[in-house]
Design a protein around this motif. Structure first.
Motif, mmCIF file in Angstrom:
data_model
loop_
_atom_site.group_PDB
_atom_site.id
_atom_site.type_symbol
_atom_site.label_atom_id
_atom_site.label_comp_id
_atom_site.label_asym_id
_atom_site.label_seq_id
_atom_site.Cartn_x
_atom_site.Cartn_y
_atom_site.Cartn_z
ATOM 1 N N ASP A 154 -10.151 -5.535 4.700
ATOM 2 C CA ASP A 154 -11.107 -5.043 5.672
ATOM 3 C C ASP A 154 -10.264 -4.694 6.924
ATOM 4 O OD1 ASP A 154 -13.363 -4.974 4.009
ATOM 5 O OD2 ASP A 154 -13.830 -7.132 4.574
ATOM 6 N N ARG A 155 -8.915 -4.238 6.756
ATOM 7 C CA ARG A 155 -8.252 -4.005 7.950
ATOM 8 C C ARG A 155 -7.913 -2.683 8.247
ATOM 9 N NH1 ARG A 155 -9.860 -8.550 8.191
ATOM 10 N NH2 ARG A 155 -8.161 -10.237 8.889
ATOM 11 N N ARG A 156 -8.626 -1.719 7.641
ATOM 12 C CA ARG A 156 -8.433 -0.226 7.611
ATOM 13 C C ARG A 156 -8.577 0.224 9.113
ATOM 14 N NH1 ARG A 156 -8.563 4.938 4.855
ATOM 15 N NH2 ARG A 156 -8.265 3.530 2.839
ATOM 16 N N GLY A 157 -7.590 1.001 9.580
ATOM 17 C CA GLY A 157 -7.779 1.481 10.981
ATOM 18 C C GLY A 157 -7.299 0.408 12.082
ATOM 19 N N GLN A 158 -6.707 -0.788 11.615
ATOM 20 C CA GLN A 158 -6.570 -1.766 12.621
ATOM 21 C C GLN A 158 -4.792 -1.958 12.794
ATOM 22 O OE1 GLN A 158 -8.587 -5.369 12.147
ATOM 23 N NE2 GLN A 158 -10.299 -4.440 11.154
ATOM 24 N N TYR A 159 -4.109 -1.162 11.875
ATOM 25 C CA TYR A 159 -2.529 -1.587 11.998
ATOM 26 C C TYR A 159 -1.965 -0.112 11.957
ATOM 27 C CZ TYR A 159 -3.150 -6.594 11.461
ATOM 28 O OH TYR A 159 -3.622 -7.778 11.564
ATOM 29 N N ASP A 160 -1.018 -0.048 12.758
ATOM 30 C CA ASP A 160 0.136 1.054 12.929
ATOM 31 C C ASP A 160 1.242 0.794 11.937
ATOM 32 O OD1 ASP A 160 -1.464 2.672 14.257
ATOM 33 O OD2 ASP A 160 -0.376 2.262 16.120
ATOM 34 N N VAL A 161 1.498 1.503 11.084
ATOM 35 C CA VAL A 161 2.778 1.429 10.163
ATOM 36 C C VAL A 161 3.737 2.469 10.461
ATOM 37 C CG1 VAL A 161 3.303 1.341 7.626
ATOM 38 C CG2 VAL A 161 1.504 0.393 8.323
ATOM 39 N N ILE A 162 5.062 2.087 10.278
ATOM 40 C CA ILE A 162 6.220 2.911 10.256
ATOM 41 C C ILE A 162 7.265 2.326 9.361
ATOM 42 C CG2 ILE A 162 8.342 3.605 11.663
ATOM 43 C CD1 ILE A 162 6.622 3.188 14.126
ATOM 44 N N CYS A 163 7.366 3.515 8.381
ATOM 45 C CA CYS A 163 8.238 3.075 7.160
ATOM 46 C C CYS A 163 9.440 4.041 6.876
ATOM 47 C CB CYS A 163 7.451 2.910 6.104
ATOM 48 S SG CYS A 163 6.277 4.175 5.314
ATOM 49 N N THR A 164 10.312 3.855 6.270
ATOM 50 C CA THR A 164 11.223 4.605 5.640
ATOM 51 C C THR A 164 11.502 4.428 4.180
ATOM 52 O OG1 THR A 164 13.191 3.273 6.300
ATOM 53 C CG2 THR A 164 12.767 4.994 7.907
ATOM 54 N N VAL A 165 11.468 5.530 3.397
ATOM 55 C CA VAL A 165 11.788 5.147 1.966
ATOM 56 C C VAL A 165 12.319 6.153 1.456
ATOM 57 C CG1 VAL A 165 9.429 6.704 1.738
ATOM 58 C CG2 VAL A 165 10.235 4.915 -0.179
ATOM 59 N N SER A 166 13.339 5.813 0.315
ATOM 60 C CA SER A 166 14.226 6.473 -0.195
ATOM 61 C C SER A 166 14.399 6.138 -1.790
ATOM 62 C CB SER A 166 15.548 6.475 0.414
ATOM 63 O OG SER A 166 16.086 5.068 0.293
ATOM 64 N N GLY A 167 14.892 7.040 -2.623
ATOM 65 C CA GLY A 167 14.979 6.845 -3.972
ATOM 66 C C GLY A 167 13.691 7.162 -4.736
ATOM 67 N N GLY A 168 13.860 7.555 -6.116
ATOM 68 C CA GLY A 168 12.557 7.720 -6.790
ATOM 69 C C GLY A 168 11.905 9.123 -6.477
ATOM 70 N N GLY A 169 10.741 9.035 -6.887
ATOM 71 C CA GLY A 169 9.763 10.092 -6.744
ATOM 72 C C GLY A 169 8.748 9.761 -5.906
ATOM 73 N N LEU A 170 7.837 10.742 -5.515
ATOM 74 C CA LEU A 170 6.662 10.395 -4.660
ATOM 75 C C LEU A 170 5.691 9.159 -5.217
ATOM 76 C CD1 LEU A 170 5.404 13.696 -3.689
ATOM 77 C CD2 LEU A 170 6.712 12.361 -2.295
ATOM 78 N N SER A 171 5.441 9.175 -6.431
ATOM 79 C CA SER A 171 4.737 8.006 -7.080
ATOM 80 C C SER A 171 5.530 6.533 -6.816
ATOM 81 C CB SER A 171 4.438 8.334 -8.599
ATOM 82 O OG SER A 171 3.776 7.015 -9.041
ATOM 83 N N GLY A 172 6.768 6.431 -7.089
ATOM 84 C CA GLY A 172 7.491 5.351 -7.005
ATOM 85 C C GLY A 172 7.467 4.940 -5.500
ATOM 86 N N GLN A 173 7.764 5.926 -4.417
ATOM 87 C CA GLN A 173 7.756 5.965 -3.149
ATOM 88 C C GLN A 173 6.328 5.182 -2.587
ATOM 89 O OE1 GLN A 173 9.127 9.321 -1.235
ATOM 90 N NE2 GLN A 173 11.434 9.014 -2.074
ATOM 91 N N ALA A 174 5.243 5.851 -2.839
ATOM 92 C CA ALA A 174 4.002 5.336 -2.589
ATOM 93 C C ALA A 174 3.975 3.853 -2.918
ATOM 94 C CB ALA A 174 2.949 6.023 -3.214
ATOM 95 N N GLY A 175 4.337 3.432 -4.396
ATOM 96 C CA GLY A 175 4.203 1.898 -4.730
ATOM 97 C C GLY A 175 4.912 1.122 -3.871
ATOM 98 N N ALA A 176 6.115 1.754 -3.400
ATOM 99 C CA ALA A 176 7.107 0.884 -2.708
ATOM 100 C C ALA A 176 6.561 0.580 -1.178
ATOM 101 C CB ALA A 176 8.373 1.388 -2.567
#
Length: 212
Positions: A138-160
């Motif tokens: 129940d924390r939807r819309g309460q946090y900002d996230v900044i991330c950098t992701v590399s390697g794999g495909g979009l599915s693996g990146q979403a899981g990471a």
């Protein structure tokens, strides 16, 4: 003939007399033993009055107030881990993808490699994956996230990214760790692609069979 019968009867009488004498003392000894033997011992009862002396699970304390089930260790609440900017940092992994995640209170904006999540993860299912941890806590819309992701495909990146967000959120709010861990979001998914084998087209796929 009569003498033989007389001698046989005398022999029988002689042998029967000692046997009867031996049975009489045995019967006399058994009678006092039976009289002195106590009645069947009643089933032992425990201190709490129950048969067998077994206490129920609801009664885990003895007469002196001491627990009989060993020490109960309460869950220790972890400390909050923040950097100098007041953000929680974590690393997430899935397949060949590695994501570095920074989380801080905000309005729910998620930026992936400098682009908004709706631009980077165009498929709604991928955006659903990275927001799962916010939905269960129940924390939807309460946090900002900044991330950098590399390697794999979009599915693996979403899981990471989800793995990194889950860990960062528990470091910012340690009280949420049990709820997030129960869903398995803190565990790195060990499933990876199976290696190719020699003599086969892929990991399991064989070449087309030609009879001639």
């Amino acid at each position: 003939m009569s003498d033989n019968r007389q001698s046989l009867s005398d022999l029988g009488a002689i042998t029967a007399a000692p046997a009867a004498a031996a049975e009489a003392p045995a019967a006399d000894a058994a009678a006092p033993a039976a009289e002195g033997a106590p009645a069947a011992a009643p089933q032992r009862e425990g201190r709490d009055g129950r048969e067998g002396g077994r206490r129920g699970r609801e009664e885990a304390v003895n007469d002196h107030g001491v627990s009989t089930q060993g020490p109960q260790i309460a869950a220790v609440l972890r400390e909050q881990q923040l950097d100098k900017q007041g953000r929680a940092y974590a690393t997430g992994r899935r397949k060949d993808a590695v994501a570095r995640v920074w989380l801080k209170p905000g309005t729910g904006k998620i930026v992936v490699n400098g682009r908004d999540q709706e631009v980077y993860f165009a498929r709604p299912t991928l955006r659903l994956v990275i927001n799962q941890v916010f939905d269960i806590t129940d924390r939807r819309g309460q946090y900002d996230v900044i991330c950098t992701v590399s390697g794999g495909g979009l599915s693996g990146q979403a899981g990471a990214v989800r793995h990194g967000i889950s860990t960062a959120l528990t470091r910012y709010e340690p009280a949420l760790r049990s709820a997030v861990k129960k869903e398995g979001f803190l565990t790195r998914d060990p499933r990876v692609v199976e290696r190719k084998k020699y003599g086969r087209a892929k990991a399991r796929r064989s070449f087309q069979f030609s009879k001639r």
